[in-house]
Write an enzyme that holds these catalytic residues in place. Structure first.
Site, PDB file in Angstrom:
ATOM      1  N   ASP A   1       0.832  -1.210   0.000  1.00  0.00           N
ATOM      2  CA  ASP A   1       0.000   0.000   0.000  1.00  0.00           C
ATOM      3  C   ASP A   1       0.862   1.255   0.000  1.00  0.00           C
ATOM      4  OD1 ASP A   1      -2.554  -1.114  -0.055  1.00  0.00           O
ATOM      5  OD2 ASP A   1      -2.624  -1.384   2.108  1.00  0.00           O
TER       6      ASP A   1
ATOM      7  N   THR B   1      -7.352  -5.736  -0.361  1.00  0.00           N
ATOM      8  CA  THR B   1      -6.168  -6.170   0.379  1.00  0.00           C
ATOM      9  C   THR B   1      -6.237  -7.632   0.807  1.00  0.00           C
ATOM     10  OG1 THR B   1      -7.178  -5.216   2.370  1.00  0.00           O
ATOM     11  CG2 THR B   1      -5.570  -3.875   1.215  1.00  0.00           C
TER      12      THR B   1
END
Length: 352
Positions: free
Chosen positions: A47, A140
């Protein structure tokens, strides 16, 4: 794709492709045992590094534009080990085509990397702003399992989407879309749209942008039994019972086999006609509002291909209300020909 946004589209596409390489490199480290798959750090590093990489490229060329990113750098400032891993990944990942890489800026110091990430955390969409929105890894949970996820970037001007670019590192070139049906041989696919100019798809690679082709328009059906909803049965924020009642009232199959965790991947699945053509989102909480980075860009791609997107009241989605879709409660995405009928089915299923 000739348009007033040719420079922005090229830059966005290259930035997303480089960020996709960052995420794939991180997954390779997990597969090789360099990082523990049960630890949250692989997702965190991906990320942060992808967000820094994208913002570096955009901010260098368009320094006056606002940027809305999902992450802030607090965790990196507090954890030197995590910062070092993120720095190495962001600083060492480059496109292998020199001319393409030369168009992209890379953070030169750790402090610049931290500041770029925080630049995204401070950004906003307003009725008069020119704002880039990004989600470095949308999906995710599925990312860490090597399933479907997207690297997302969009340009919003005065509350209206102008560009959408989604890099899908595990998406196959064609066919049914599913979490576990991944591209084992290539680098996945990149989808892009410019408002008023349609949408395209092209394979991603490690260097220069590859040739794209136009995506076909979504068939405009009239029989509601041909509505094939995509959904997320594992969702904890959506009222799946209402979703099921909507499908039953339309005579649509339920649950449809297409089930994807990433919100942006649902737009992708519709765009590539991968077994679905609609989705709805009826929140469990009346206070729930979606984050703008979970939808901007993907919405534009679906709209350019013939979908209408509204909230549960039938109002267009407003992208000018900050970091969330604050004026948008829930969502109805369907081919224009049946959108109104799906919307009415949702109202009935909600007891209105």
């Amino acid at each position: 794709m000739a348009s007033p946004y040719a420079q922005e589209l090229q830059l966005a596409s290259l930035a997303v492709q480089r960020a996709a390489l960052i995420t794939r490199k991180l997954l390779s480290a997990v597969d090789k045992g360099a990082l523990d798959k049960s630890d949250a750090s692989p997702v965190t590093i991906a990320d942060f590094a992808a967000q820094a990489s994208i913002i570096a490229a955009i901010h260098h060329v368009f320094p006056n534009d606002e940027i809305v990113g999902e992450e802030d750098a607090t965790a990196l400032r507090e954890n030197p080990v995590l910062l070092e891993r993120t720095w190495e990944l962001a600083n060492e990942t480059h496109l292998d085509n020199e001319a393409s890489e030369a168009l992209l800026h890379t953070p030169q110091t750790r402090e610049e990397l931290l500041d770029l990430i925080d630049l995204g955390a401070k950004g906003n969409c307003t009725p008069t702003s020119r704002t880039w929105t990004l989600d470095p890894v949308d999906g995710t949970a599925t990312f860490i399992r090597g399933e479907q996820y997207a690297v997302c970037l969009s340009l919003v001007e005065n509350g209206h989407q102008k560009i959408g670019v989604l890099g899908c590192p595990n998406l196959r070139a064609s066919g049914f879309v599913a979490e576990t049906l991944v591209d084992r041989d290539g680098h996945g696919q990149l989808l892009a749209a410019v408002a008023g100019h349609g949408a395209t798809i092209q394979p991603m690679g490690p260097g220069a942008l590859l040739s794209s082709r136009p995506l076909e328009k979504i068939p405009q059906i009239t029989d509601t039994s041909a509505v094939h909803f995509i959904d997320t049965q594992a969702a904890t924020t959506q009222n799946l019972e209402v979703h099921g009642r909507v499908a039953a009232s339309l005579g649509a199959p339920w649950p449809n086999p297409v089930d994807l965790w990433s919100a942006q991947m649902r737009y992708v699945a519709i765009a590539v006609q991968g077994g679905c053509n609609a989705f709805i989102k009826v929140p469990l909480s009346k206070e729930y509002r979606s984050k703008i980075w979970d939808h901007a860009g993907g919405m534009l791609i679906a709209q350019e291909l013939g979908c209408v997107i509204s909230d549960l009241e039938g109002r267009p989605v407003d992208c000018s209300q900050g970091r969330t879709l604050a004026g948008c409660y829930g969502m109805v995405v369907a081919p224009a020909s049946v959108h109104q009928r799906v919307l009415e089915a949702v109202r009935v299923a909600r007891g209105l």
